[in-house]
Design an enzyme around this catalytic site. Structure first.
Site, PDB file in Angstrom:
ATOM      1  N   GLU A   1      30.878  50.847  40.090  1.00  0.00           N
ATOM      2  CA  GLU A   1      32.424  50.428  40.001  1.00  0.00           C
ATOM      3  C   GLU A   1      32.888  49.996  38.630  1.00  0.00           C
ATOM      4  O   GLU A   1      32.001  49.737  37.704  1.00  0.00           O
ATOM      5  CB  GLU A   1      32.417  49.167  41.123  1.00  0.00           C
ATOM      6  CG  GLU A   1      32.285  49.646  42.563  1.00  0.00           C
ATOM      7  CD  GLU A   1      32.663  48.431  43.525  1.00  0.00           C
ATOM      8  OE1 GLU A   1      32.734  47.391  43.139  1.00  0.00           O
ATOM      9  OE2 GLU A   1      32.209  48.820  44.569  1.00  0.00           O
TER      10      GLU A   1
ATOM     11  N   HIS B   1      43.633  38.589  44.454  1.00  0.00           N
ATOM     12  CA  HIS B   1      42.576  39.214  45.325  1.00  0.00           C
ATOM     13  C   HIS B   1      41.305  37.850  45.334  1.00  0.00           C
ATOM     14  O   HIS B   1      40.516  37.698  46.414  1.00  0.00           O
ATOM     15  CB  HIS B   1      42.023  40.185  44.639  1.00  0.00           C
ATOM     16  CG  HIS B   1      40.757  40.885  45.077  1.00  0.00           C
ATOM     17  ND1 HIS B   1      40.588  41.212  46.424  1.00  0.00           N
ATOM     18  CD2 HIS B   1      39.674  41.128  44.595  1.00  0.00           C
ATOM     19  CE1 HIS B   1      39.497  41.905  46.608  1.00  0.00           C
ATOM     20  NE2 HIS B   1      38.844  41.916  45.320  1.00  0.00           N
TER      21      HIS B   1
ATOM     22  N   ARG C   1      36.005  38.078  37.346  1.00  0.00           N
ATOM     23  CA  ARG C   1      34.878  38.448  37.842  1.00  0.00           C
ATOM     24  C   ARG C   1      34.646  39.978  37.839  1.00  0.00           C
ATOM     25  O   ARG C   1      35.217  40.788  37.931  1.00  0.00           O
ATOM     26  CB  ARG C   1      34.869  38.130  39.591  1.00  0.00           C
ATOM     27  CG  ARG C   1      33.783  38.619  40.308  1.00  0.00           C
ATOM     28  CD  ARG C   1      33.966  38.248  41.694  1.00  0.00           C
ATOM     29  NE  ARG C   1      34.985  38.761  42.506  1.00  0.00           N
ATOM     30  CZ  ARG C   1      34.862  39.903  43.076  1.00  0.00           C
ATOM     31  NH1 ARG C   1      33.775  40.725  42.992  1.00  0.00           N
ATOM     32  NH2 ARG C   1      35.830  40.412  43.819  1.00  0.00           N
TER      33      ARG C   1
ATOM     34  N   HIS D   1      43.708  42.005  41.994  1.00  0.00           N
ATOM     35  CA  HIS D   1      43.068  43.331  42.217  1.00  0.00           C
ATOM     36  C   HIS D   1      44.080  44.500  41.834  1.00  0.00           C
ATOM     37  O   HIS D   1      45.125  44.345  42.238  1.00  0.00           O
ATOM     38  CB  HIS D   1      42.402  43.764  43.576  1.00  0.00           C
ATOM     39  CG  HIS D   1      41.583  44.710  43.996  1.00  0.00           C
ATOM     40  ND1 HIS D   1      41.797  45.906  43.516  1.00  0.00           N
ATOM     41  CD2 HIS D   1      40.091  44.740  43.966  1.00  0.00           C
ATOM     42  CE1 HIS D   1      40.743  46.750  43.398  1.00  0.00           C
ATOM     43  NE2 HIS D   1      39.828  46.223  43.854  1.00  0.00           N
TER      44      HIS D   1
ATOM     45  N   ARG E   1      38.274  44.469  35.818  1.00  0.00           N
ATOM     46  CA  ARG E   1      39.835  44.546  36.678  1.00  0.00           C
ATOM     47  C   ARG E   1      40.911  43.851  35.958  1.00  0.00           C
ATOM     48  O   ARG E   1      42.101  44.269  36.145  1.00  0.00           O
ATOM     49  CB  ARG E   1      39.429  43.770  37.933  1.00  0.00           C
ATOM     50  CG  ARG E   1      38.453  44.447  38.938  1.00  0.00           C
ATOM     51  CD  ARG E   1      37.966  43.626  40.056  1.00  0.00           C
ATOM     52  NE  ARG E   1      37.408  44.424  41.133  1.00  0.00           N
ATOM     53  CZ  ARG E   1      37.013  43.733  42.341  1.00  0.00           C
ATOM     54  NH1 ARG E   1      37.114  42.434  42.375  1.00  0.00           N
ATOM     55  NH2 ARG E   1      36.152  44.529  42.904  1.00  0.00           N
TER      56      ARG E   1
END
Length: 626
Positions: free
Chosen positions: A134, A364, A399, A254, A303
């Site tokens: 990811e 998010h 994060r 997100h 992100r």
């Protein structure tokens, strides 16, 4: 019952009826996601009497919505050190390295224990766990279940384990406020149970240790991936109880949330990071891959970078969304690897097999929260926090994908170890609220029997040293969400944040003035309590975002576009003063100040059960970590 006069209130509390019932436990856990249920299971395994309080059903926490997976160095050639490095890069200079090292080194065994508890992750024909990649990860280290239903599988396994262990649960219960003993230590919570059953209405759970695992606060924005129950209740409770919260300005948006139109509000379907991890492209309406050249990892950048890239392109083109193109996956891969996302898209009239998916950033994850140390201890003795509600220092300013479930697992185990290693403190008479001996109604339906002292201690007229504050009407929720979306969303400025702060203070001030002038406020109830919690969390978030005059991680100030390490490589600590105003302070460096707690020598021993080991003298512990 005791006639001893109780001290004045230690902090602000929500306006609510007096508790009509009470129960006792060694540990009360508020929340039923991966963090809360792991704490509950570990404490119960060591002989503690645990009560789990959850806002909806036991299996309806935020964990079940997690699509991507759990990150850990389980693959060949991968190491905890490499996982640590990726996490530190994503955190943009504000991660606590000790906390990240704890996460990365203890994570693999925590996942193995989760598998031992019954979780079933996707594996190949030989039984080897399948790993994917990811955003922000340089290795394939994400374990997943059901393709894109990892959270649902983790929740299923933990819920079954909790039920098999016979742990007491109170479902459909909104936590209200913290109870404290005469020394100021956490001694339980007040809560409101929605519906009829063994417990109904406002009550109390007395316990020597309180663990907040209430999840996020995404509902402070109009559009979010968070469920409707994510109204920041844990952060609001902690602020009213006098705890420090930190890094609230770092809200992760997100980058790829299914765009449902300009008027869409509430929970929005997430298109997991894992879709890009498997090779999907971000494109504009002309089919141009605009993330190429913006970062070495392109669509797999952290992100915050991808969200900013999408928003910049939207602003350049005057577009309402961008597209995620995964048509090259083919039908078989979509159906096998991403069945949940495929179904969600098709339910909204979009077929990812044949057309690009319209996406835009949405709120998010809260990278900040209630400040804790490496054992999950907050700045209020006896109060712990874990999962998204906590600020452990792992996430820093942003994060890393799929670190959230792992953080919940690792730090939940550390909290349980801390609670059970020294024994659960005996809960003395509570002083968070003035109490009266007859405030618990004897006729309350099926109210359990509790010791006389406990009934006296947990009953509460909900007043505070500074007077009852106002409750907001339920419809104020939507006003707050629109203020936050306009002024404190992905793109912020001094002007937008100042405007949001003024509008939030107006909402707060008008409610307070109505109460002062007319003696009127909204009726106590779930929706008014949630709106009031959202306002407090929103005020704290905006105060921190306005103070941080730089761009870092997922905090993007268009008027301060650069990262400023000399001035701002440090944390913001927010507390609530007794007069309901906020105090915002900066740390001296990226390190948090030490936390300190005093552990009473007295322990709670129940008939027929061995008391936890306890020191003969009070113990004070200090850690330099948050």
């Amino acid at each position: 019952m005791s006639s001893e006069k109780k001290p004045a209130a230690a902090g602000l509390v929500l306006r609510a009826p007096a508790p009509g019932w009470a129960v006792e436990a060694d540990v009360v856990v508020v929340g039923s996601g991966v963090a809360g249920l792991t704490v509950a299971l570990r404490c119960a395994a060591e002989g503690a009497k645990v009560t789990v309080v959850t806002k909806a059903r036991l299996d309806d926490g935020s964990t079940r919505w997690a699509q991507g997976g759990i990150a850990a160095a389980l693959g060949e050639g991968d190491t905890p050190e490499q996982h640590l490095d990726d996490t530190l890069v994503a955190g943009a200079g504000l991660c606590d390295e000790a906390a990240v090292r704890t996460l990365a080194t203890e994570g693999p065994d925590a996942i193995r224990r989760l598998i031992g508890a019954g979780a079933r992750f996707d594996a190949d024909d030989t039984g080897e766990i399948l790993l994917t990649r990811e955003g922000g990860h340089h290795r394939r280290r994400i374990v997943h279940a059901g393709g894109d239903a990892t959270g649902a599988e983790v929740s299923r396994a933990l819920v079954e384990a909790v039920r098999a262990a016979g742990i007491e649960t109170v479902e459909n219960a909104l936590v209200l406020d913290l109870l404290k003993d005469a020394s100021g230590r956490a001694a339980g919570v007040t809560l409101h149970v929605m519906g009829e059953g063994r417990h109904d209405g406002v009550g109390a759970v007395r316990a020597g240790a309180v663990v907040l695992a209430t999840g996020g606060m995404g509902q402070v924005f109009s559009a979010t991936t968070n469920p409707a129950v994510s109204t920041g209740d844990g952060v609001a409770l902690a602020l009213r109880a006098g705890a420090e919260v930190s890094d609230l300005e770092f809200v992760q948006f997100h980058p790829t949330v299914l765009w449902l139109g300009p008027e869409a509000e509430g929970q929005q379907p997430l298109v997991s990071e894992a879709v890009r991890g498997e090779g999907a492209y971000l494109v504009d309406a002309d089919g141009v891959r605009f993330m190429k050249g913006q970062h070495e990892l392109a669509e797999l950048a952290p992100r915050d970078i991808v969200a900013k890239g999408i928003l910049r392109r939207m602003l350049e083109q005057g577009a309402e969304h961008m597209y995620l193109d995964a048509r090259h996956f083919g039908a078989q891969m979509w159906e096998h690897r991403f069945p949940t996302i495929l179904a969600a898209c098709r339910a909204h009239g979009i077929d990812p097999v044949t057309e690009p998916i319209p996406v835009a950033p949405a709120a998010h994850y809260a990278s900040g929260g209630v400040r804790t140390d490496l054992s999950g201890r907050t700045t209020v003795p006896g109060l712990y926090a874990c999962g998204e509600v906590a600020c452990t220092g792992v996430h820093g300013a942003n994060r890393l994908a799929s670190n959230s479930l792992l953080e919940g697992l690792v730090f939940a185990e550390r909290i349980a170890a801390d609670i059970t290693s020294a024994g659960t403190p005996a809960a003395g008479p509570t002083t968070a609220h003035p109490t009266t001996a007859d405030a618990i109604t004897p006729e309350a339906p099926e109210a359990p029997e509790v010791p006389e002292a406990a009934a006296d201690a947990t009953a509460a007229d909900v007043t505070t040293a500074s007077g009852d504050g106002p409750l907001l009407a339920p419809e104020a929720r939507y006003t707050i969400q629109r203020i936050m979306t306009a002024g404190a969303g992905v793109l912020r400025s001094a002007e937008s944040l100042a405007r949001a702060a003024a509008q939030l203070e107006r909402v707060h001030g008008e409610a307070a003035e109505r109460l002062r002038r007319d003696g009127k406020t909204a009726e106590p109830g779930v929706e008014s309590w949630e709106a009031t919690n959202l306002l407090l969390v929103a005020r704290a978030l905006v105060a921190a975002a306005l103070r941080r005059e730089e761009t870092r991680g997922c905090h993007w100030r268009e008027d301060r576009p650069d990262r400023d390490d000399p001035a701002w490589r440090r944390h913001l600590l927010v507390t609530l003063r007794p007069d309901d105003t906020l105090d915002v302070r900066t740390t001296e460096s990226e390190a948090f100040p030490a936390t300190r707690r005093t552990i009473p020598a007295a322990r709670l021993a129940r008939p027929g059960r061995q008391a936890f080991p306890s020191p003969t003298t009070p113990r004070t512990e200090t850690e330099s970590h948050p």
